[in-house]
Design an enzyme around this catalytic site. Structure first.
Site, PDB file in Angstrom:
ATOM      1  N   ASP A  75     -45.315  37.683 -19.671  1.00  0.00           N
ATOM      2  CA  ASP A  75     -45.006  38.881 -20.473  1.00  0.00           C
ATOM      3  C   ASP A  75     -45.144  40.164 -19.645  1.00  0.00           C
ATOM      4  O   ASP A  75     -44.324  41.083 -19.758  1.00  0.00           O
ATOM      5  CB  ASP A  75     -45.927  38.973 -21.694  1.00  0.00           C
ATOM      6  CG  ASP A  75     -45.493  38.049 -22.823  1.00  0.00           C
ATOM      7  OD1 ASP A  75     -44.299  37.680 -22.881  1.00  0.00           O
ATOM      8  OD2 ASP A  75     -46.351  37.692 -23.656  1.00  0.00           O
ATOM      9  N   LYS A 102     -50.870  31.882 -28.202  1.00  0.00           N
ATOM     10  CA  LYS A 102     -51.045  32.415 -26.844  1.00  0.00           C
ATOM     11  C   LYS A 102     -52.502  32.420 -26.360  1.00  0.00           C
ATOM     12  O   LYS A 102     -52.760  32.162 -25.196  1.00  0.00           O
ATOM     13  CB  LYS A 102     -50.466  33.823 -26.759  1.00  0.00           C
ATOM     14  CG  LYS A 102     -48.934  33.844 -26.769  1.00  0.00           C
ATOM     15  CD  LYS A 102     -48.436  35.256 -26.553  1.00  0.00           C
ATOM     16  CE  LYS A 102     -46.923  35.285 -26.496  1.00  0.00           C
ATOM     17  NZ  LYS A 102     -46.391  36.620 -26.234  1.00  0.00           N
TER      18      LYS A 102
HETATM   19  P1  NDP Z   1     -50.735  40.817 -32.153  1.00  0.00           P
HETATM   20  O1  NDP Z   1     -50.770  40.318 -33.543  1.00  0.00           O
HETATM   21  O2  NDP Z   1     -51.594  40.186 -31.115  1.00  0.00           O
HETATM   22  O3  NDP Z   1     -51.085  42.407 -32.162  1.00  0.00           O
HETATM   23  C1  NDP Z   1     -50.519  43.256 -33.121  1.00  0.00           C
HETATM   24  C2  NDP Z   1     -50.873  44.721 -32.807  1.00  0.00           C
HETATM   25  O4  NDP Z   1     -50.162  45.538 -33.748  1.00  0.00           O
HETATM   26  C3  NDP Z   1     -52.350  45.054 -32.965  1.00  0.00           C
HETATM   27  O5  NDP Z   1     -52.722  46.036 -32.025  1.00  0.00           O
HETATM   28  C4  NDP Z   1     -52.402  45.632 -34.388  1.00  0.00           C
HETATM   29  O6  NDP Z   1     -53.450  46.553 -34.583  1.00  0.00           O
HETATM   30  C5  NDP Z   1     -51.100  46.387 -34.431  1.00  0.00           C
HETATM   31  N1  NDP Z   1     -50.614  46.593 -35.794  1.00  0.00           N
HETATM   32  C6  NDP Z   1     -50.177  45.667 -36.658  1.00  0.00           C
HETATM   33  N2  NDP Z   1     -49.823  46.234 -37.822  1.00  0.00           N
HETATM   34  C7  NDP Z   1     -50.066  47.565 -37.682  1.00  0.00           C
HETATM   35  C8  NDP Z   1     -49.915  48.690 -38.533  1.00  0.00           C
HETATM   36  N3  NDP Z   1     -49.447  48.554 -39.779  1.00  0.00           N
HETATM   37  N4  NDP Z   1     -50.250  49.905 -38.059  1.00  0.00           N
HETATM   38  C9  NDP Z   1     -50.699  50.069 -36.788  1.00  0.00           C
HETATM   39  N5  NDP Z   1     -50.884  49.026 -35.933  1.00  0.00           N
HETATM   40  C10 NDP Z   1     -50.565  47.802 -36.380  1.00  0.00           C
HETATM   41  O7  NDP Z   1     -49.193  40.775 -31.732  1.00  0.00           O
HETATM   42  P2  NDP Z   1     -48.582  40.736 -30.250  1.00  0.00           P
HETATM   43  O8  NDP Z   1     -49.409  41.586 -29.382  1.00  0.00           O
HETATM   44  O9  NDP Z   1     -48.317  39.350 -29.852  1.00  0.00           O
HETATM   45  O10 NDP Z   1     -47.144  41.441 -30.501  1.00  0.00           O
HETATM   46  C11 NDP Z   1     -47.060  42.834 -30.741  1.00  0.00           C
HETATM   47  C12 NDP Z   1     -45.587  43.248 -30.809  1.00  0.00           C
HETATM   48  O11 NDP Z   1     -44.957  43.032 -29.557  1.00  0.00           O
HETATM   49  C13 NDP Z   1     -44.793  42.441 -31.830  1.00  0.00           C
HETATM   50  O12 NDP Z   1     -43.905  43.321 -32.479  1.00  0.00           O
HETATM   51  C14 NDP Z   1     -44.031  41.440 -31.001  1.00  0.00           C
HETATM   52  O13 NDP Z   1     -42.813  41.084 -31.604  1.00  0.00           O
HETATM   53  C15 NDP Z   1     -43.777  42.258 -29.719  1.00  0.00           C
HETATM   54  N6  NDP Z   1     -43.612  41.427 -28.533  1.00  0.00           N
HETATM   55  C16 NDP Z   1     -42.434  41.529 -27.842  1.00  0.00           C
HETATM   56  C17 NDP Z   1     -42.232  40.790 -26.708  1.00  0.00           C
HETATM   57  C18 NDP Z   1     -40.941  40.917 -25.970  1.00  0.00           C
HETATM   58  O14 NDP Z   1     -40.695  40.113 -25.065  1.00  0.00           O
HETATM   59  N7  NDP Z   1     -40.117  41.908 -26.270  1.00  0.00           N
HETATM   60  C19 NDP Z   1     -43.248  39.853 -26.186  1.00  0.00           C
HETATM   61  C20 NDP Z   1     -44.468  39.821 -26.987  1.00  0.00           C
HETATM   62  C21 NDP Z   1     -44.615  40.586 -28.121  1.00  0.00           C
HETATM   63  P3  NDP Z   1     -54.891  46.075 -35.181  1.00  0.00           P
HETATM   64  O15 NDP Z   1     -55.693  45.610 -33.996  1.00  0.00           O
HETATM   65  O16 NDP Z   1     -55.419  47.296 -35.810  1.00  0.00           O
HETATM   66  O17 NDP Z   1     -54.625  44.952 -36.161  1.00  0.00           O
END
Ligand code: NDP
Length: 305
Positions: A124, A88
């Site tokens: 999105d 993305k």
């Molecule tokens: P990214 O990898 O860009 O971001 C992940 C986020 O999750 C970061 O803020 C990260 O924090 C946090 N995170 C990951 N693991 C943990 C943990 N163990 N504890 C706390 N925070 C955590 O992913 P995306 O933004 O692309 O996607 C995020 C979620 O949204 C996913 O579950 C994805 O499936 C969902 N999604 C759903 C969509 C839909 O249409 N329904 C569309 C797009 C996404 P840190 O910065 O600290 O690593």
């Protein structure tokens, strides 16, 4: 849906009037996007036979291969592409033109080929906005939004909520680095008074208690059934008109949503966001009104059977 995604060297070739569409990612086998798009395309083709030759596939593309893949897709008769992890943000470097919202968000989830050029969009935020409205009856203007996470999905959510007139957008994230990146991106474009952020170390529950918030989980915490809730206060302490939206849709009820349910708050999972962002992408490619309800029905059938 075909059992296995395609690799680039095996993608089907399309010649007009047939048109190819695809979602690119790595990994990509979990994606149900073909279920949604092919259901809507079959509806469109009943109204207009021009859509009979359109089809949508999953293609496994690694991050380092995206730029070359875009050339291959254009040559193979593809008009539209969706992008997911890890493309993305990186795709910004490979597109010819960028829609203003995608530019603000700094990420692309939809590409459309026009006169040999790839145009980048981000649907999105639109998907989330529609989902909040239709599933939870929420309107964003003047609302207080608490976004958990600061990754790509959180960026789209924050920009859309600010564009739509939220009074406050508060970002809560695990790591300070990504939180500060997102806060500085938002501060470049929106009033500082509407934006705030915390990590676990400086989150002050007292600032949230008994207030009505639209809480949005945009972290990946919850994808595994064993994951704890990403929210660092009990939902019972929020105002009674608060609502909780989890972008995760598989599992259908995360711990966060179960807590919201127990607290008597309205809640919904991310299936609706997935559907509405997909419907918007298909509208960009076809220039037709797309039946999102048909996509939702196809997704629900897929998960139930
Ligand atoms: P990214 O990898 O860009 O971001 C992940 C986020 O999750 C970061 O803020 C990260 O924090 C946090 N995170 C990951 N693991 C943990 C943990 N163990 N504890 C706390 N925070 C955590 O992913 P995306 O933004 O692309 O996607 C995020 C979620 O949204 C996913 O579950 C994805 O499936 C969902 N999604 C759903 C969509 C839909 O249409 N329904 C569309 C797009 C996404 P840190 O910065 O600290 O690593």
């Amino acid at each position: 849906m075909r059992k296995r995604p395609f690799f680039l060297e095996e993608i089907p070739q399309f010649t007009l009037p047939s048109i190819g569409l695809a979602v690119l990612g790595h990994p990509i086998s979990h994606s149900i996007s073909p279920v949604l798009h092919n259901a809507a395309l079959s509806d469109l083709s009943l109204k207009d036979s021009a859509f009979k030759g359109w089809s949508y596939h999953r293609v496994d593309i690694k991050a380092e291969n995206l730029a070359n893949a875009l050339v291959t897709f254009a040559e193979a008769g593809y008009l539209g592409l969706n992008l997911t992890i890890p493309h993305k943000v990186e795709a910004l470097k490979s597109v010819d033109r960028l829609d203003s919202e995608a530019s603000l968000i700094g990420a692309i989830n939809t590409l459309c080929l026009r006169d040999g050029e790839w145009f980048g969009y981000n649907t999105d935020g639109y998907g989330l906005h529609q989902a909040l409205r239709k599933d939870l009856g929420c309107e964003i203007p003047n609302s207080k939004i608490l976004i958990l996470g600061a990754g790509g999905a959180a960026r789209a959510a924050a920009v859309k909520c600010l564009l739509e007139g939220a009074s406050t957008v508060h970002i809560h994230n695990r790591s300070p680095e990504r939180l500060h990146d997102l806060l500085s991106l938002l501060s470049n474009h929106f009033e500082h008074s509407r934006i705030s952020g915390t990590t676990v170390s400086n989150f002050r529950k007292v600032e949230f208690i008994d207030q009505d918030w639209i809480v949005i989980n945009a972290t990946s915490l919850g994808l595994s059934e064993e994951d704890p809730s990403p929210f660092c206060m009990p939902c019972t302490e929020l105002g009674k008109k608060s609502v909780v939206y989890d972008m995760i849709y598989n599992p259908a009820k995360t711990k966060l949503l179960a807590e919201a349910d127990e607290a008597g708050l309205s809640f919904a999972n991310g299936l609706s966001m997935l559907v509405y962002q997909a419907a918007k992408s298909l509208e960009i490619w076809t220039d037709q009104e797309v039946c999102a309800e048909r996509m939702l029905e196809a997704a629900k059938n897929y998960f139930s059977g």
